[in-house]
Write a protein that holds these residues in place. Structure first.
Motif, PDB file in Angstrom:
ATOM      1  N   PRO A  60      41.582  41.011  46.987  1.00 49.35           N
ATOM      2  CA  PRO A  60      40.548  42.016  46.718  1.00 49.35           C
ATOM      3  C   PRO A  60      39.597  41.595  45.594  1.00 49.35           C
ATOM      4  CG  PRO A  60      42.675  43.077  46.958  1.00 49.35           C
ATOM      5  CD  PRO A  60      42.915  41.600  46.972  1.00 49.35           C
ATOM      6  N   GLN A  61      40.070  40.815  44.648  1.00 53.10           N
ATOM      7  CA  GLN A  61      39.217  40.367  43.553  1.00 53.10           C
ATOM      8  C   GLN A  61      38.151  39.393  44.025  1.00 53.10           C
ATOM      9  OE1 GLN A  61      42.517  40.229  43.626  1.00 53.10           O
ATOM     10  NE2 GLN A  61      43.381  41.112  41.773  1.00 53.10           N
ATOM     11  N   ASP A  62      38.340  38.789  45.192  1.00 50.68           N
ATOM     12  CA  ASP A  62      37.378  37.825  45.715  1.00 50.68           C
ATOM     13  C   ASP A  62      36.253  38.477  46.517  1.00 50.68           C
ATOM     14  OD1 ASP A  62      38.912  35.789  44.635  1.00 50.68           O
ATOM     15  OD2 ASP A  62      40.083  35.537  46.469  1.00 50.68           O
ATOM     16  N   ARG A  63      36.412  39.738  46.874  1.00 52.65           N
ATOM     17  CA  ARG A  63      35.405  40.429  47.681  1.00 52.65           C
ATOM     18  C   ARG A  63      34.504  41.289  46.797  1.00 52.65           C
ATOM     19  NH1 ARG A  63      39.782  42.898  50.644  1.00 52.65           N
ATOM     20  NH2 ARG A  63      38.619  44.803  50.300  1.00 52.65           N
ATOM     21  N   ARG A  64      33.225  41.294  47.087  1.00 45.89           N
ATOM     22  CA  ARG A  64      32.285  42.117  46.306  1.00 45.89           C
ATOM     23  C   ARG A  64      32.341  43.591  46.707  1.00 45.89           C
ATOM     24  NH1 ARG A  64      29.024  39.304  43.017  1.00 45.89           N
ATOM     25  NH2 ARG A  64      28.668  37.111  43.497  1.00 45.89           N
ATOM     26  N   ASP A  65      32.770  43.883  47.942  1.00 48.68           N
ATOM     27  CA  ASP A  65      32.805  45.262  48.412  1.00 48.68           C
ATOM     28  C   ASP A  65      34.162  45.936  48.196  1.00 48.68           C
ATOM     29  OD1 ASP A  65      34.127  43.665  50.218  1.00 48.68           O
ATOM     30  OD2 ASP A  65      33.538  44.863  51.952  1.00 48.68           O
TER      31      ASP A  65
END
Length: 129
Positions: A60-65
């Protein structure tokens, strides 16, 4: 973990180039060996991060949304208590002392160190997920 893999890959590449240039210009084996070790350490961390990225995918930390709630819940299993880190530390200290005082002490320390590492690795091998 893909970003971390590329970051440590860049660190490893820097140390590889530096080790090559330093070894060629200076002829000093000690400094060259230290730079090669730094390259290998950066490479190992980069390899680990890339393997984790391929096994688990994007975090989740890798996704902007992503929302904060996407990262909630249990992440991994962390052992509550263990004596194996202490055994590993004592083995490393004895092995390091053995480098100074003799091969016999180093071998004893290496044996204690190996037992501590194996104990940490296989302590919860039969744990149910």
């Amino acid at each position: 973990m893909k970003v971390e893999a590329f970051l440590f890959g860049g660190v490893a590449a820097f140390f590889a180039v530096t080790a090559g240039l330093y070894g060629w210009w200076s002829g000093d084996p000690t400094g060259t060996a230290a730079l090669v070790i730094a390259f290998l350490m950066g490479g190992v961390v980069s390899f680990f991060c890339m393997v984790q990225y391929r096994r688990k995918g994007r975090r989740p930390q890798d996704r902007r949304d992503a929302e904060v709630a996407d990262a909630s819940g249990p992440l991994e299993f962390f052992p509550p208590k263990s004596a194996w880190p202490l055994v590993t530390a004592v083995g490393a200290a004895i092995a390091a002392t053995g480098v100074v005082y003799g091969l016999w002490l180093f071998l004893i320390g290496f044996g204690v160190l190996a037992r501590g590492v194996l104990g940490m690795v296989f302590q919860y091998v039969h744990r149910q997920d």
